[in-house]
Design a protein around this motif. Structure first.
Motif, PDB file in Angstrom:
ATOM      1  N   GLY A   1       0.800  -1.217   0.000  1.00 19.79           N
ATOM      2  CA  GLY A   1       0.000   0.000   0.000  1.00 19.79           C
ATOM      3  C   GLY A   1       0.832   1.265   0.000  1.00 19.79           C
ATOM      4  O   GLY A   1       0.469   2.271  -0.625  1.00 19.79           O
TER       5      GLY A   1
ATOM      6  N   LEU B   1       0.327   5.120  -8.376  1.00 21.36           N
ATOM      7  CA  LEU B   1      -0.956   5.534  -8.933  1.00 21.36           C
ATOM      8  C   LEU B   1      -0.886   6.970  -9.444  1.00 21.36           C
ATOM      9  O   LEU B   1      -1.420   7.285 -10.525  1.00 21.36           O
ATOM     10  CB  LEU B   1      -2.062   5.388  -7.890  1.00 21.36           C
ATOM     11  CG  LEU B   1      -3.474   5.706  -8.363  1.00 21.36           C
ATOM     12  CD1 LEU B   1      -3.916   4.732  -9.449  1.00 21.36           C
ATOM     13  CD2 LEU B   1      -4.461   5.663  -7.191  1.00 21.36           C
TER      14      LEU B   1
ATOM     15  N   GLN C   1     -10.739   2.697  -8.220  1.00 21.74           N
ATOM     16  CA  GLN C   1     -10.450   3.331  -6.931  1.00 21.74           C
ATOM     17  C   GLN C   1     -11.709   3.474  -6.089  1.00 21.74           C
ATOM     18  O   GLN C   1     -11.654   3.430  -4.858  1.00 21.74           O
ATOM     19  CB  GLN C   1      -9.791   4.693  -7.143  1.00 21.74           C
ATOM     20  CG  GLN C   1      -8.350   4.610  -7.612  1.00 21.74           C
ATOM     21  CD  GLN C   1      -7.495   3.795  -6.665  1.00 21.74           C
ATOM     22  OE1 GLN C   1      -7.351   4.128  -5.489  1.00 21.74           O
ATOM     23  NE2 GLN C   1      -6.924   2.701  -7.158  1.00 21.74           N
TER      24      GLN C   1
ATOM     25  N   LEU D   1       2.223  -1.108  -9.060  1.00 21.57           N
ATOM     26  CA  LEU D   1       0.832  -1.442  -8.739  1.00 21.57           C
ATOM     27  C   LEU D   1       0.625  -2.953  -8.690  1.00 21.57           C
ATOM     28  O   LEU D   1      -0.169  -3.461  -7.894  1.00 21.57           O
ATOM     29  CB  LEU D   1      -0.104  -0.809  -9.772  1.00 21.57           C
ATOM     30  CG  LEU D   1      -0.198   0.725  -9.729  1.00 21.57           C
ATOM     31  CD1 LEU D   1      -0.942   1.246 -10.956  1.00 21.57           C
ATOM     32  CD2 LEU D   1      -0.879   1.182  -8.445  1.00 21.57           C
TER      33      LEU D   1
ATOM     34  N   SER E   1       9.017   2.310  -4.512  1.00 17.07           N
ATOM     35  CA  SER E   1       8.068   2.591  -5.584  1.00 17.07           C
ATOM     36  C   SER E   1       8.641   3.618  -6.556  1.00 17.07           C
ATOM     37  O   SER E   1       8.500   3.481  -7.779  1.00 17.07           O
ATOM     38  CB  SER E   1       6.756   3.105  -4.996  1.00 17.07           C
ATOM     39  OG  SER E   1       5.801   3.312  -6.009  1.00 17.07           O
TER      40      SER E   1
ATOM     41  N   GLN F   1      -6.804  -4.211  -7.828  1.00 12.11           N
ATOM     42  CA  GLN F   1      -5.498  -3.625  -8.113  1.00 12.11           C
ATOM     43  C   GLN F   1      -4.771  -4.384  -9.230  1.00 12.11           C
ATOM     44  O   GLN F   1      -3.989  -3.786  -9.977  1.00 12.11           O
ATOM     45  CB  GLN F   1      -4.650  -3.596  -6.835  1.00 12.11           C
ATOM     46  CG  GLN F   1      -3.487  -2.623  -6.868  1.00 12.11           C
ATOM     47  CD  GLN F   1      -3.920  -1.162  -6.831  1.00 12.11           C
ATOM     48  OE1 GLN F   1      -4.860  -0.748  -7.517  1.00 12.11           O
ATOM     49  NE2 GLN F   1      -3.227  -0.369  -6.029  1.00 12.11           N
TER      50      GLN F   1
ATOM     51  N   ALA G   1       1.792   2.037  -3.469  1.00 12.82           N
ATOM     52  CA  ALA G   1       0.724   2.296  -4.429  1.00 12.82           C
ATOM     53  C   ALA G   1       0.472   3.779  -4.658  1.00 12.82           C
ATOM     54  O   ALA G   1       0.141   4.190  -5.778  1.00 12.82           O
ATOM     55  CB  ALA G   1      -0.563   1.615  -3.967  1.00 12.82           C
TER      56      ALA G   1
ATOM     57  N   ALA H   1      -3.259  -2.645 -12.489  1.00 13.92           N
ATOM     58  CA  ALA H   1      -1.879  -2.851 -12.939  1.00 13.92           C
ATOM     59  C   ALA H   1      -1.829  -3.329 -14.377  1.00 13.92           C
ATOM     60  O   ALA H   1      -1.013  -2.848 -15.186  1.00 13.92           O
ATOM     61  CB  ALA H   1      -1.181  -3.846 -12.017  1.00 13.92           C
TER      62      ALA H   1
ATOM     63  N   ASP I   1       1.690  -4.128  -5.352  1.00 14.71           N
ATOM     64  CA  ASP I   1       0.640  -3.825  -4.374  1.00 14.71           C
ATOM     65  C   ASP I   1      -0.487  -4.852  -4.461  1.00 14.71           C
ATOM     66  O   ASP I   1      -0.987  -5.338  -3.439  1.00 14.71           O
ATOM     67  CB  ASP I   1       0.098  -2.418  -4.625  1.00 14.71           C
ATOM     68  CG  ASP I   1      -0.965  -2.021  -3.620  1.00 14.71           C
ATOM     69  OD1 ASP I   1      -0.823  -2.378  -2.432  1.00 14.71           O
ATOM     70  OD2 ASP I   1      -1.952  -1.364  -4.010  1.00 14.71           O
TER      71      ASP I   1
END
Length: 409
Positions: free
Chosen positions: A27, A34, A111, A173, A160, A90, A30, A94, A176
């Motif tokens: 998380g 994102l 989302q 992603l 990330s 997710q 992410a 991705a 995640d």
């Protein structure tokens, strides 16, 4: 009192803890991924705003309902199901980003799903420790979770950033997504007897109403959550919106990143000291912690230097560790197990709804009073709210006695 690592000797908690660490690591990666995925599709702040709002709005709208669901069903099962759904959502995100087929509306829909699921998983997660461990182990468990969260909040965004720059945001992603699926698989190993749900209402909405009525009966939940609303609004606007604006003209983005990372260090270090602390007046500790959480505003409004701001964020992190521990210990002692997630959801609702309030209000206030004036004003408001709360006996008379939680009539 238990040793700092003793909760890990309990198999159920150990699998739960490992799953949460994996989940939080994914998380923490992410958010960066994102944001860059959105900007690759549409290089505009409004597009990013819509995608972020798509998760935050249902998160607030469904939080109370999520608390009722988490109390109605076995929490480990609820968490496992939420992780599977999040993992699938997710994974789709991705795949769309990696293949170059993602559009903004795809990300908004996915989302939104994530926001609804979080509204259920958040109160379920907060109600897990009291059913996994005996009372003597819980303080150490809460601190372990806090330390792990702070550690991955430092490591995750950095990883990330590297992955986004080299392989692309879609692969971050994907990591995640896999973290959700791994966490769900680990929760299969958590074996718990079903709790007593004989007081459950005929419908989930009935359970929501019962939770709200019980919070009012306790007397301290709504006032405490109302204070949290004010402080969260102040922090979201004063630190996380206005802070980067002030930093841009002073210490720069690099300095801001270094200073804010000190908050996670503060959480991590404070846990070692709090493990040996005996808290007896939790609401007094919470109000002091709320004010200390706002200390970076004082620096942002007076003398912005990297070292000074880093110290302020370190203090804020230590305060957050004290705040979370005090609230968790208070709720697990004073609230029956069958009502835990609903009470946590009420607090979460007040806290999450505060974020857009602070973010929206800070702009007009800066136009009227200037950036430094707003920062100082926000800190003064924080002190005044805490002082007022400390005059309310319904809050200050609360004591932690170590007694088992009451039975739910």
């Amino acid at each position: 009192m238990s040793s700092r690592l003793s909760p890990l000797a309990t198999a159920n908690f150990r699998w739960f803890f490992i799953g949460q660490v994996v989940n939080r690591l994914g998380g923490s990666m992410a958010g960066v991924a994102l944001a860059f995925a959105v900007l690759e599709i549409d290089d505009s702040a409004s597009a990013l705003g819509w995608v972020v709002a798509a998760s935050s709005i249902p998160m607030v709208v469904f939080m109370l309902l999520g608390g009722a669901i988490a109390d109605r069903l076995p929490r480990a099962v609820v968490l496992r199901g939420c992780n599977y759904i999040q993992g699938v959502a997710q994974s789709i995100t991705a795949l769309l980003v990696i293949t170059g087929r993602a559009e903004i509306w795809h990300l908004i829909v996915l989302q939104a799903v994530a926001g609804v699921v979080f509204a259920v998983s958040y109160p379920a997660f907060l109600g897990m420790v009291p059913i996994l461990l005996p009372a003597g182990e819980r303080q150490s468990a809460f601190l372990l979770i806090g330390q792990a969260t702070s550690a991955v909040s430092i490591v995750g965004p950095a990883l990330s950033g590297v992955l986004v720059a080299t392989a692309g945001p879609g692969w971050a992603l994907a990591i995640d997504a896999s973290s959700y699926l791994i966490a769900a698989s680990l929760l299969v190993l958590v074996r718990l007897p079903p709790g007593d749900r004989s007081t459950a209402r005929a419908s989930v909405l009935g359970d929501v109403a019962a939770g709200w009525a019980f919070a009012r009966k306790l007397g301290w939940v709504i006032p405490g959550a109302s204070c949290a609303l004010v402080f969260n609004a102040l922090v979201s606007g004063g630190i996380f919106v206005l802070g980067p604006v002030i930093a841009h003209d002073t210490i720069g983005s690099k300095g801001w990143g270094l200073a804010t990372s000190a908050q996670a260090v503060g959480v991590f270090v404070a846990a070692f000291f709090l493990a040996k602390a005996k808290l007896s007046r939790p609401m007094k500790a919470i109000m002091v912690a709320f004010v200390l959480w706002c200390v970076p505003m004082l620096v942002l409004g007076t003398r912005v230097e990297l070292w000074l701001l880093a110290i302020a964020f370190f203090v804020a992190g230590a305060a957050l560790s004290l705040l979370d521990l005090s609230w968790n210990l208070l709720v697990q002692e004073k609230v029956p197990e069958a009502m835990l997630s609903r009470i946590m959801a009420i607090d979460g609702f007040f806290s999450f709804v505060a974020t857009p309030i602070g973010q929206i209000a800070v702009g007009p206030l800066v136009g009227a009073f200037g950036a430094t004036g707003v920062e100082i004003g926000f800190f003064v408001v924080a002190v005044l709210v805490a002082c007022f709360a400390l005059t309310r006996r319904v809050l200050t008379d609360l004591r932690l006695t170590g007694a088992p939680p009451p039975e739910l009539a």
